[in-house]
Design a protein around this motif. Structure first.
Motif, mmCIF file in Angstrom:
data_model
loop_
_atom_site.group_PDB
_atom_site.id
_atom_site.type_symbol
_atom_site.label_atom_id
_atom_site.label_comp_id
_atom_site.label_asym_id
_atom_site.label_seq_id
_atom_site.Cartn_x
_atom_site.Cartn_y
_atom_site.Cartn_z
ATOM 1 N N TYR A 45 3.035 6.754 -5.257
ATOM 2 C CA TYR A 45 4.178 7.550 -4.794
ATOM 3 C C TYR A 45 5.474 7.080 -5.441
ATOM 4 O O TYR A 45 6.367 7.910 -5.755
ATOM 5 C CB TYR A 45 4.295 7.466 -3.272
ATOM 6 N N LYS A 46 5.584 5.803 -5.661
ATOM 7 C CA LYS A 46 6.805 5.281 -6.296
ATOM 8 C C LYS A 46 6.937 5.796 -7.719
ATOM 9 O O LYS A 46 8.045 6.162 -8.169
ATOM 10 C CB LYS A 46 6.768 3.751 -6.275
ATOM 11 N N GLU A 47 5.834 5.858 -8.449
ATOM 12 C CA GLU A 47 5.872 6.384 -9.818
ATOM 13 C C GLU A 47 6.229 7.872 -9.818
ATOM 14 O O GLU A 47 6.991 8.345 -10.683
ATOM 15 C CB GLU A 47 4.515 6.152 -10.481
ATOM 16 N N GLN A 48 5.665 8.610 -8.849
ATOM 17 C CA GLN A 48 5.966 10.047 -8.789
ATOM 18 C C GLN A 48 7.438 10.294 -8.482
ATOM 19 O O GLN A 48 8.070 11.187 -9.084
ATOM 20 C CB GLN A 48 5.083 10.717 -7.731
ATOM 21 N N MET A 49 7.988 9.513 -7.540
ATOM 22 C CA MET A 49 9.405 9.707 -7.191
ATOM 23 C C MET A 49 10.317 9.322 -8.334
ATOM 24 O O MET A 49 11.412 9.891 -8.502
ATOM 25 C CB MET A 49 9.743 8.893 -5.942
ATOM 26 N N ASN A 59 11.495 14.782 -1.778
ATOM 27 C CA ASN A 59 11.615 14.430 -0.366
ATOM 28 C C ASN A 59 10.246 14.419 0.323
ATOM 29 O O ASN A 59 9.967 13.570 1.171
ATOM 30 C CB ASN A 59 12.548 15.414 0.336
ATOM 31 N N ALA A 60 9.377 15.350 -0.062
ATOM 32 C CA ALA A 60 8.037 15.403 0.526
ATOM 33 C C ALA A 60 7.241 14.148 0.159
ATOM 34 O O ALA A 60 6.552 13.547 1.002
ATOM 35 C CB ALA A 60 7.319 16.671 0.066
ATOM 36 N N ILE A 61 7.321 13.765 -1.100
ATOM 37 C CA ILE A 61 6.604 12.550 -1.536
ATOM 38 C C ILE A 61 7.184 11.323 -0.842
ATOM 39 O O ILE A 61 6.457 10.399 -0.455
ATOM 40 C CB ILE A 61 6.688 12.423 -3.070
ATOM 41 N N GLN A 62 8.490 11.339 -0.650
ATOM 42 C CA GLN A 62 9.129 10.213 0.023
ATOM 43 C C GLN A 62 8.658 10.107 1.475
ATOM 44 O O GLN A 62 8.443 8.997 1.989
ATOM 45 C CB GLN A 62 10.648 10.376 -0.049
ATOM 46 N N ARG A 64 5.717 11.053 2.612
ATOM 47 C CA ARG A 64 4.356 10.514 2.559
ATOM 48 C C ARG A 64 4.378 8.992 2.349
ATOM 49 O O ARG A 64 3.617 8.252 2.975
ATOM 50 C CB ARG A 64 3.575 11.184 1.433
ATOM 51 N N ALA A 65 5.268 8.577 1.472
ATOM 52 C CA ALA A 65 5.366 7.143 1.202
ATOM 53 C C ALA A 65 5.814 6.385 2.446
ATOM 54 O O ALA A 65 5.336 5.280 2.732
ATOM 55 C CB ALA A 65 6.333 6.889 0.050
ATOM 56 N N LEU A 66 6.712 6.991 3.219
ATOM 57 C CA LEU A 66 7.169 6.329 4.445
ATOM 58 C C LEU A 66 6.031 6.204 5.463
ATOM 59 O O LEU A 66 5.901 5.178 6.141
ATOM 60 C CB LEU A 66 8.348 7.103 5.044
ATOM 61 N N ARG A 67 5.197 7.259 5.577
ATOM 62 C CA ARG A 67 4.067 7.181 6.507
ATOM 63 C C ARG A 67 3.060 6.126 6.068
ATOM 64 O O ARG A 67 2.526 5.374 6.888
ATOM 65 C CB ARG A 67 3.387 8.560 6.609
ATOM 66 N N VAL A 68 2.811 6.035 4.775
ATOM 67 C CA VAL A 68 1.887 5.006 4.253
ATOM 68 C C VAL A 68 2.455 3.605 4.491
ATOM 69 O O VAL A 68 1.734 2.676 4.881
ATOM 70 C CB VAL A 68 1.619 5.246 2.755
ATOM 71 N N LEU A 69 3.766 3.482 4.284
ATOM 72 C CA LEU A 69 4.399 2.178 4.497
ATOM 73 C C LEU A 69 4.341 1.783 5.971
ATOM 74 O O LEU A 69 4.103 0.611 6.304
ATOM 75 C CB LEU A 69 5.847 2.234 4.012
ATOM 76 N N GLN A 70 4.535 2.770 6.851
ATOM 77 C CA GLN A 70 4.447 2.498 8.286
ATOM 78 C C GLN A 70 3.029 2.066 8.672
ATOM 79 O O GLN A 70 2.835 1.135 9.459
ATOM 80 C CB GLN A 70 4.857 3.741 9.073
ATOM 81 N N GLN A 71 2.033 2.744 8.105
ATOM 82 C CA GLN A 71 0.637 2.375 8.378
ATOM 83 C C GLN A 71 0.325 0.969 7.845
ATOM 84 O O GLN A 71 -0.392 0.188 8.486
ATOM 85 C CB GLN A 71 -0.277 3.412 7.727
ATOM 86 N N LYS A 72 0.896 0.652 6.700
ATOM 87 C CA LYS A 72 0.691 -0.688 6.134
ATOM 88 C C LYS A 72 1.271 -1.750 7.044
ATOM 89 O O LYS A 72 0.668 -2.820 7.236
ATOM 90 C CB LYS A 72 1.335 -0.754 4.741
ATOM 91 N N LYS A 73 2.453 -1.494 7.604
ATOM 92 C CA LYS A 73 3.075 -2.465 8.499
ATOM 93 C C LYS A 73 2.204 -2.696 9.734
ATOM 94 O O LYS A 73 2.073 -3.830 10.220
ATOM 95 C CB LYS A 73 4.462 -1.977 8.924
#
Length: 213
Positions: A45-49, A59-62, A64-73
């Motif tokens: 996601y970071k490469e795509q953004m 914004n949509a990719i961002q 998704r990245a936030l949800r993945v980051l939340q799940q990682k935490k």
């Protein structure tokens, strides 16, 4: 009822502390795999953004990245708890092993103490002391026997030191009166020879020339 529904012949053994540690380690490994997978998604996601401009797509990719980051935490928090549980169980297992070893050491010391008391109870200190005195007497007797056997019968017990010195001086005086033997002087002629041998002179150079001429 047991005949109708049946019952297990043997009960399953209760899980031990080591079984619990192994189970927790397996869960930790599973959570670590999930975290690694989420890290891969975040990098994608970071490469795509980085390639997109600001807009709805980015914004949509961002999001998704936030949800993945939340799940990682969440997984990281779970991983930390599991690791702490493993540490506590390993500490408890280590303490249990140390206590078991201590009890085994105490039992061994009790057994050794009992055996020592049993063995020392058979020893009579008075008998050991008497045996020690007997050995000393036997050694003294042996020394007396050796001294008696080593006594000399030909030499008088007491010798006068002055007599020994006088005898030594007399021996030295006899050697001086006799003088050195003719064998010690190679140039001295023996008594049975009338004349001393004449030495032959080497021929001179002139005589040698005449004889050759």
């Amino acid at each position: 009822m047991n005949r109708i529904f049946g019952s297990s012949a043997t009960k399953k053994p209760k899980p031990t502390l080591q079984d619990a540690i192994n189970s927790t380690d397996a869960r930790i490994a599973s959570v670590e795999v999930k975290i690694k997978k989420l890290d891969g998604e975040l990098m994608r996601y970071k490469e795509q953004m980085s390639k997109l401009r600001s807009g709805p797509g980015k914004n949509a990719i961002q999001q998704r990245a936030l949800r993945v980051l939340q799940q990682k935490k969440l997984y990281e928090g779970q991983l930390s708890q599991l690791q702490q549980q493993t540490f506590n169980m390993e500490s408890a297992a280590l303490t249990t092993d140390n206590l078991r070893n201590t009890m085994a050491t105490v039992d061994a010391m009790k057994l050794a103490n009992k055996e020592l008391r049993k063995q020392y109870g058979k020893i009579d200190i008075d008998k050991i002391e008497n045996m020690h005195y007997d050995m000393e007497e036997l050694l003294e007797q042996a020394n007396e026997i050796q001294e008696s056997l080593g006594r000399s019968y030909a030499v008088p017990d007491e010798l006068d030191e002055a007599d020994l010195e006088a005898e030594l001086d007399a021996l030295q005086l006899e050697e001086e009166e006799e003088g050195p033997s003719y064998l010690t002087d190679l140039n001295k002629v023996p008594d049975f020879v009338d004349e001393s041998p004449t030495e032959l002179a080497e021929p001179t150079m002139k005589e040698a020339v005449k004889t050759t001429g």
